[in-house]
Design a protein around this motif. Structure first.
Motif, PDB file in Angstrom:
ATOM      1  N   MET A  91       9.100  36.885 -64.081  1.00  0.00           N
ATOM      2  CA  MET A  91       8.126  36.261 -63.516  1.00  0.00           C
ATOM      3  C   MET A  91       8.637  35.930 -62.002  1.00  0.00           C
ATOM      4  O   MET A  91       9.664  34.944 -61.851  1.00  0.00           O
ATOM      5  CB  MET A  91       7.394  35.100 -64.214  1.00  0.00           C
ATOM      6  N   ILE A  92       7.940  36.032 -60.932  1.00  0.00           N
ATOM      7  CA  ILE A  92       8.183  35.801 -59.473  1.00  0.00           C
ATOM      8  C   ILE A  92       7.463  34.396 -59.127  1.00  0.00           C
ATOM      9  O   ILE A  92       8.057  33.891 -58.401  1.00  0.00           O
ATOM     10  CB  ILE A  92       7.808  37.104 -58.688  1.00  0.00           C
ATOM     11  N   PHE A  93       6.381  34.360 -59.402  1.00  0.00           N
ATOM     12  CA  PHE A  93       5.231  33.344 -59.074  1.00  0.00           C
ATOM     13  C   PHE A  93       5.109  32.465 -60.200  1.00  0.00           C
ATOM     14  O   PHE A  93       4.902  32.920 -61.548  1.00  0.00           O
ATOM     15  CB  PHE A  93       4.226  33.866 -58.512  1.00  0.00           C
ATOM     16  N   ALA A  94       5.012  31.167 -59.943  1.00  0.00           N
ATOM     17  CA  ALA A  94       4.428  30.145 -61.020  1.00  0.00           C
ATOM     18  C   ALA A  94       2.859  30.602 -61.073  1.00  0.00           C
ATOM     19  O   ALA A  94       1.959  30.533 -60.345  1.00  0.00           O
ATOM     20  CB  ALA A  94       4.553  28.623 -60.440  1.00  0.00           C
ATOM     21  N   LYS A  95       2.579  30.807 -62.465  1.00  0.00           N
ATOM     22  CA  LYS A  95       1.017  31.452 -62.672  1.00  0.00           C
ATOM     23  C   LYS A  95       0.037  30.482 -62.131  1.00  0.00           C
ATOM     24  O   LYS A  95      -0.928  30.912 -61.740  1.00  0.00           O
ATOM     25  CB  LYS A  95       1.157  31.617 -64.026  1.00  0.00           C
ATOM     26  N   LEU A 138       2.237  42.462 -56.734  1.00  0.00           N
ATOM     27  CA  LEU A 138       3.600  42.391 -56.827  1.00  0.00           C
ATOM     28  C   LEU A 138       3.999  41.898 -58.280  1.00  0.00           C
ATOM     29  O   LEU A 138       4.872  42.506 -58.895  1.00  0.00           O
ATOM     30  CB  LEU A 138       4.360  41.644 -55.838  1.00  0.00           C
ATOM     31  N   GLU A 139       3.400  40.849 -58.546  1.00  0.00           N
ATOM     32  CA  GLU A 139       3.599  40.188 -60.024  1.00  0.00           C
ATOM     33  C   GLU A 139       3.272  41.154 -60.936  1.00  0.00           C
ATOM     34  O   GLU A 139       3.931  41.132 -62.182  1.00  0.00           O
ATOM     35  CB  GLU A 139       2.703  38.844 -59.873  1.00  0.00           C
ATOM     36  N   PRO A 179       5.269  48.346 -55.801  1.00  0.00           N
ATOM     37  CA  PRO A 179       6.817  48.167 -55.951  1.00  0.00           C
ATOM     38  C   PRO A 179       7.317  47.446 -54.934  1.00  0.00           C
ATOM     39  O   PRO A 179       6.503  47.017 -53.923  1.00  0.00           O
ATOM     40  CB  PRO A 179       7.143  49.819 -55.760  1.00  0.00           C
ATOM     41  N   GLU A 180       8.489  46.670 -55.173  1.00  0.00           N
ATOM     42  CA  GLU A 180       9.118  45.596 -54.360  1.00  0.00           C
ATOM     43  C   GLU A 180       9.582  46.247 -53.138  1.00  0.00           C
ATOM     44  O   GLU A 180       9.353  45.332 -52.084  1.00  0.00           O
ATOM     45  CB  GLU A 180      10.271  44.995 -54.905  1.00  0.00           C
ATOM     46  N   ASP A 229      11.839  34.029 -51.610  1.00  0.00           N
ATOM     47  CA  ASP A 229      12.684  33.929 -52.600  1.00  0.00           C
ATOM     48  C   ASP A 229      12.966  35.314 -53.399  1.00  0.00           C
ATOM     49  O   ASP A 229      14.151  35.549 -53.529  1.00  0.00           O
ATOM     50  CB  ASP A 229      12.487  32.945 -53.749  1.00  0.00           C
ATOM     51  N   HIS A 230      11.952  35.900 -53.640  1.00  0.00           N
ATOM     52  CA  HIS A 230      12.033  37.203 -54.326  1.00  0.00           C
ATOM     53  C   HIS A 230      12.378  38.529 -53.229  1.00  0.00           C
ATOM     54  O   HIS A 230      13.306  39.008 -53.453  1.00  0.00           O
ATOM     55  CB  HIS A 230      11.052  37.475 -55.090  1.00  0.00           C
TER      56      HIS A 230
END
Length: 349
Positions: free
Chosen positions: A1-5, A44-45, A50-51, A88-89
């Protein structure tokens, strides 16, 4: 998980943020708006993008991080937190901009911050076990040492121990929010009691990690403690005409904007710039990482300042002060850009 949902889900794509966003105003492109960028974050999430997608990379960098979208958002989207998680990601490890990584490496070394500051003679006192302390900004120590000296003349009760490190805002805004949080807490241990800062961006970052009651931006502190000498500032025998450039994070993150205006009005004729509340293009490292885009934003600001016929333009953030001085100098303007602490010091003489 990249972001806080919960943060990502809060955006309802209403579009109220669009008119407030400087980069959307520049391009008119949806991807350059807060709503568009949140759509990119969701893609992205979920793996739809793609990244290494070029649009993701461009928009993570193109965003000023000014948070002007937050006060106008009816859903209360915490865009600043989402941007930190995105970078951050996106910028983790060696994927972040080289210049930003070099700056972060420099400010993470307290001894390296102290050396140029001591040469430039910023304010400094012995450490105290209690009472309010003045945070010495990283760049400010070397570039604008007069600011901390002026702050202590206004409020001599402020301790300014030189053995203090960076607050971590630079890290938080450039892909290493974990280090940014750690540095804020370390600074909170070094500086007991209330921390007073002359940097709007630092104030907002510290308040997020140390708690709002412990942090005061200088204008807040001066207004609350009533230490301002009411002496009019004159230019050629008339009241000085003074404009203000808001600190984006201070205004949009902490809601502090009335206090600087109140203090300016106490000593001069205040002139409101049409875009005082919008970003000047400094935006932390933005002017270093994206100088062309930064210059486009600044050009509009400098034209407004010139048209206003002011004697001074005041900043409450060192990055903004550097940006304004650079733009006015290139324009050959007679307007002086000063920090609020400097203006109040001049008025008290």
């Amino acid at each position: 998980m990249i972001f806080a949902k919960p943060l990502l889900d809060r955006c309802i794509s209403c579009g109220y943020c669009l008119p407030a966003c400087p980069t959307y105003a520049m391009t008119g492109e949806e991807a350059s708006s807060p709503r568009g960028r949140i759509s990119l974050m969701r893609a992205l999430e979920t793996g739809q993008l793609p990244e290494d997608d070029g649009t993701l990379a461009e928009q993570a960098s193109f965003c000023l991080g000014c948070r002007a979208c937050e006060p106008v958002c009816p859903a209360g989207v915490e865009y600043g937190n989402l941007l930190e998680q995105w970078r951050d990601h996106q910028w983790r490890g060696r994927r972040g901009p080289l210049r930003a990584r070099l700056l972060m490496a420099a400010v993470a070394r307290p001894w390296l911050l102290r050396v140029p500051g001591l040469v430039r003679r910023h304010a400094r006192t012995a450490a105290r076990a209690s009472g309010p302390s003045l945070m010495l900004g990283c760049a400010e120590r070397a570039l604008f040492p007069r600011v901390s000296r002026a702050a202590r003349k206004l409020a001599p009760e402020l301790a300014a121990p030189p053995r203090q490190g960076c607050c971590g805002a630079l890290h938080a805004h450039n892909g290493d929010s974990a280090a940014g949080a750690r540095m804020a807490k370390e600074l909170g241990e070094v500086l007991p009691g209330t921390i007073v800062t002359t940097s709007g961006g630092c104030a907002t970052h510290l308040a997020a990690h140390l708690g709002r009651p412990r942090v005061r931006e200088l204008s807040e502190f001066v207004v609350e403690t009533d230490v301002l000498p009411a002496v009019p500032l004159l230019v050629d025998g008339r009241p000085a005409r003074v404009a203000l450039q808001d600190s984006c994070h201070l205004r949009n993150g902490l809601g502090v904007w009335r206090q600087p205006r109140e203090l300016i009005r106490a000593v001069a004729e205040y002139v409101e710039l049409p875009s005082a509340a919008t970003c000047c293009g400094a935006a932390g490292t933005y002017s270093i990482l994206r100088p062309r885009d930064s210059a486009k934003i600044l050009a509009v600001k400098i034209a407004e300042i010139e048209a206003a016929g002011v004697d001074f333009v005041v900043a409450v953030n060192p990055g903004c002060l550097r940006q304004l001085r650079s733009g006015l100098r290139k324009r050959g303007s007679s307007v002086r850009a000063v920090h609020l602490a400097e203006l109040l010091e001049i008025a008290s003489k």
